[in-house]
Design a protein around this motif. Structure first.
Motif, short mmCIF file in Angstrom:
data_model
loop_
_atom_site.label_atom_id
_atom_site.label_comp_id
_atom_site.label_asym_id
_atom_site.label_seq_id
_atom_site.Cartn_x
_atom_site.Cartn_y
_atom_site.Cartn_z
N GLN A 394 -48.42 16.76 -74.57
CA GLN A 394 -48.95 18.09 -74.86
C GLN A 394 -48.85 18.43 -76.35
O GLN A 394 -49.73 19.10 -76.90
N ASP A 395 -47.81 17.95 -77.01
CA ASP A 395 -47.67 18.25 -78.44
C ASP A 395 -48.82 17.65 -79.24
O ASP A 395 -49.28 18.24 -80.23
N ARG A 396 -49.33 16.51 -78.79
CA ARG A 396 -50.45 15.88 -79.52
C ARG A 396 -51.76 16.63 -79.27
O ARG A 396 -52.62 16.68 -80.15
N ILE A 397 -51.90 17.21 -78.09
CA ILE A 397 -53.09 18.05 -77.86
C ILE A 397 -53.05 19.23 -78.82
O ILE A 397 -54.05 19.58 -79.46
N MET A 398 -51.89 19.86 -78.94
CA MET A 398 -51.76 21.03 -79.81
C MET A 398 -52.00 20.67 -81.27
O MET A 398 -52.60 21.44 -82.03
N GLN A 399 -51.56 19.49 -81.68
CA GLN A 399 -51.68 19.08 -83.08
C GLN A 399 -53.04 18.48 -83.41
O GLN A 399 -53.63 18.79 -84.45
N GLU A 400 -53.55 17.61 -82.54
CA GLU A 400 -54.77 16.86 -82.82
C GLU A 400 -56.01 17.40 -82.11
O GLU A 400 -57.13 16.97 -82.39
N GLY A 401 -55.80 18.31 -81.17
CA GLY A 401 -56.93 18.84 -80.44
C GLY A 401 -57.43 17.88 -79.39
O GLY A 401 -56.77 16.89 -79.04
N TYR A 402 -58.63 18.12 -78.90
CA TYR A 402 -59.18 17.34 -77.80
C TYR A 402 -59.67 15.96 -78.23
O TYR A 402 -60.02 15.14 -77.38
N GLU A 403 -59.71 15.71 -79.54
CA GLU A 403 -60.05 14.36 -79.98
C GLU A 403 -59.03 13.35 -79.44
O GLU A 403 -59.38 12.22 -79.08
N TYR A 404 -57.78 13.78 -79.37
CA TYR A 404 -56.72 12.92 -78.81
C TYR A 404 -57.02 12.57 -77.36
O TYR A 404 -56.92 11.40 -76.95
N LEU A 405 -57.43 13.56 -76.57
CA LEU A 405 -57.74 13.30 -75.16
C LEU A 405 -58.99 12.45 -75.01
O LEU A 405 -59.03 11.52 -74.20
N ASP A 406 -60.02 12.78 -75.79
CA ASP A 406 -61.28 12.05 -75.68
C ASP A 406 -61.10 10.57 -76.00
O ASP A 406 -61.73 9.71 -75.39
N GLU A 407 -60.22 10.28 -76.97
CA GLU A 407 -60.02 8.89 -77.40
C GLU A 407 -59.16 8.09 -76.42
O GLU A 407 -59.47 6.94 -76.10
N HIS A 408 -58.09 8.71 -75.93
CA HIS A 408 -57.11 7.96 -75.14
C HIS A 408 -57.24 8.14 -73.64
O HIS A 408 -56.71 7.32 -72.87
N PHE A 409 -57.93 9.19 -73.20
CA PHE A 409 -58.00 9.48 -71.76
C PHE A 409 -59.44 9.87 -71.38
O PHE A 409 -59.73 11.00 -70.96
N PRO A 410 -60.37 8.94 -71.55
CA PRO A 410 -61.80 9.27 -71.41
C PRO A 410 -62.24 9.66 -70.00
O PRO A 410 -63.30 10.28 -69.84
N GLN A 411 -61.47 9.30 -68.98
CA GLN A 411 -61.88 9.58 -67.60
C GLN A 411 -61.22 10.84 -67.03
O GLN A 411 -61.26 11.07 -65.82
N MET A 412 -60.66 11.65 -67.89
CA MET A 412 -59.95 12.84 -67.44
C MET A 412 -60.91 13.85 -66.80
O MET A 412 -62.08 13.94 -67.18
N THR A 413 -60.43 14.61 -65.83
CA THR A 413 -61.22 15.66 -65.20
C THR A 413 -61.15 16.94 -66.04
O THR A 413 -60.11 17.26 -66.60
N TYR A 414 -62.28 17.63 -66.12
CA TYR A 414 -62.37 18.83 -66.94
C TYR A 414 -62.89 20.02 -66.12
O TYR A 414 -63.61 19.87 -65.14
N ILE A 415 -62.48 21.23 -66.58
CA ILE A 415 -63.07 22.47 -66.06
C ILE A 415 -64.47 22.58 -66.64
O ILE A 415 -64.63 22.43 -67.86
#
Length: 415
Positions: A394-415
């Motif tokens: 979670q700290d990396r989401i807060m610091q790096e934004g959603y680019e962190y999620l898009d790069e490392h967790f591409p299959q994540m479910t979204y609202i």
């Protein structure tokens, strides 16, 4: 292009330096021209609700989505800003189908708008005529003018017929359900004849159909606040004390794996319910990641994609814990806030992913505030991707934004 054609402008010859400069200019402007206007809220005050003993007046809020139907959304904004819908009757309301309105009570005003048709918006395959959505009524291709209807239930069979939704009821669907149901219009049913309504206006309806529910006022949200002096208009927009609202509120959530219908219960957890609805109205959860999904345990979300919104809500005061409710079971679809200690709730919430989620619900901040309803909602919860489990930081989401999620967790479910 229409205005250019009408004025018979001489366009530069293709390939010339003037043509290249013009194309470059248009491409540069295209980013701004193609931007979709932001969503906006319309607060609608209705009178003549049934049963009258329960209070004949109430209000609901519509969130209009230009990204769904830009032409339709622009027309609704224009009509609301001109106060067109004030005193309009719900003249065609069919139980378990829809509630239609939008013919002015003034014959002169109705005549003025009757010929102002707008072109159809392209169909969005991911936007359906679901319960609570709002679409234009029409009589054929490119015939939309002023009439709208609200779906009482899932009417997705209308999608392929060109009825593109332009918005959705985000609060007060219980008020919409109480609109007087006159039935189908003349000659198929007992309701008003649209031709006579166009010609005679509200005098015809008041004489022949006095029980019809009607719109007292419809205003853009900020205009409703500015006008003041009308509790019914402002109620959905203001943070009310939890004790003032105890009836369940429906929130309809579209995820990347399906729809979830959420029934929010202020009587279970007044502080938690009020905060969740405040976040929904603010658009905080839009396009948010379900970043922590553990099989048979929970699916957690509530870190906004928008950096400014994350910062804004990060400075807000934390919620006081609601009293524990051991009488409410934690089962598949139950919702509660995540926290890390007493009175620590902020924006993060979770869905329980099984009927026996080990350990959930026992902490002071985990008093349930909502549940998902309907088999389709439960089916959607079962589709949430749980392959990443607890790996997201979670700290990396807060610091790096959603680019962190898009790069490392591409299959994540979204609202």
């Amino acid at each position: 292009l229409d205005s250019a054609r009408n004025q018979r402008l001489a366009w530069p010859r293709a390939g010339s330096s003037r043509w290249i400069a013009l194309v470059a200019a248009l491409l540069c402007k295209g980013v701004a021209l193609a931007e979709t206007p932001e969503t906006f809220d319309v607060v609608v005050v209705v009178d003549g609700l049934v049963p009258a003993q329960q209070s004949s007046e109430g209000s609901f809020t519509i969130r209009v989505h230009p990204e769904w139907a830009p032409l339709g959304a622009a027309r609704v904004r224009e009509l609301v800003e001109k106060h067109f819908y004030d005193d309009c009757r719900f003249f065609r309301v069919i139980d378990n189908f829809m509630a239609q309105f939008g013919i002015s009570g003034s014959p002169e005003v109705a005549a003025k708008w009757r010929g102002k048709q707008i072109k159809d918006d392209p169909r969005k395959t991911n936007v359906k005529n679901a319960r609570g959505t709002l679409s234009f009524a029409m009589s054929g291709k490119n015939t939309r003018t002023t009439q709208l209807f609200i779906n009482f239930k899932d009417n997705s069979f209308l999608d392929s017929m060109g009825f593109t939704p332009i918005g959705e009821v985000t609060s007060g669907m219980d008020i919409v359900d109480r609109i007087f149901k006159i039935g189908e219009g003349f000659p198929q049913g007992p309701g008003p004849e649209q031709g006579k309504l166009q010609m005679k206006g509200n005098s015809y309806l008041k004489e022949r159909f006095p029980k019809l529910s009607y719109i007292r006022r419809a205003r853009l949200a900020q205009a409703a606040i500015a006008e003041g002096g009308d509790q019914a208009l402002q109620a959905p927009l203001q943070q009310r004390h939890p004790a003032e609202t105890t009836k369940p509120t429906m929130v309809h959530c579209l995820t990347s794996v399906g729809k979830v219908h959420i029934e929010v219960h202020p009587d279970w957890a007044p502080n938690g319910a009020a905060r969740f609805l405040e976040l929904v109205r603010a658009g905080f959860f839009n396009r948010a990641a379900i970043f922590r999904a553990i099989p048979n345990l929970l699916a957690q979300f509530g870190i906004s994609r928008d950096a400014a919104m994350r910062k804004e809500w990060g400075t807000k005061e934390k919620l006081l814990d609601d009293p524990p409710r051991p009488d409410i079971p934690i089962e598949l679809g139950t919702m509660a806030f995540a926290g890390n200690g007493q009175d620590s709730r902020s924006t993060q919430v979770w869905f329980a992913l099984s009927n026996d989620p080990r350990g959930l619900g026992g902490r002071p901040w985990e008093t349930p505030f909502a549940r998902t309803v309907g088999e389709d909602s439960l089916a959607t919860l079962r589709k949430i991707n749980t392959e990443y489990g607890d790996l997201v930081r979670q700290d990396r989401i807060m610091q790096e934004g959603y680019e962190y999620l898009d790069e490392h967790f591409p299959q994540m479910t979204y609202i």
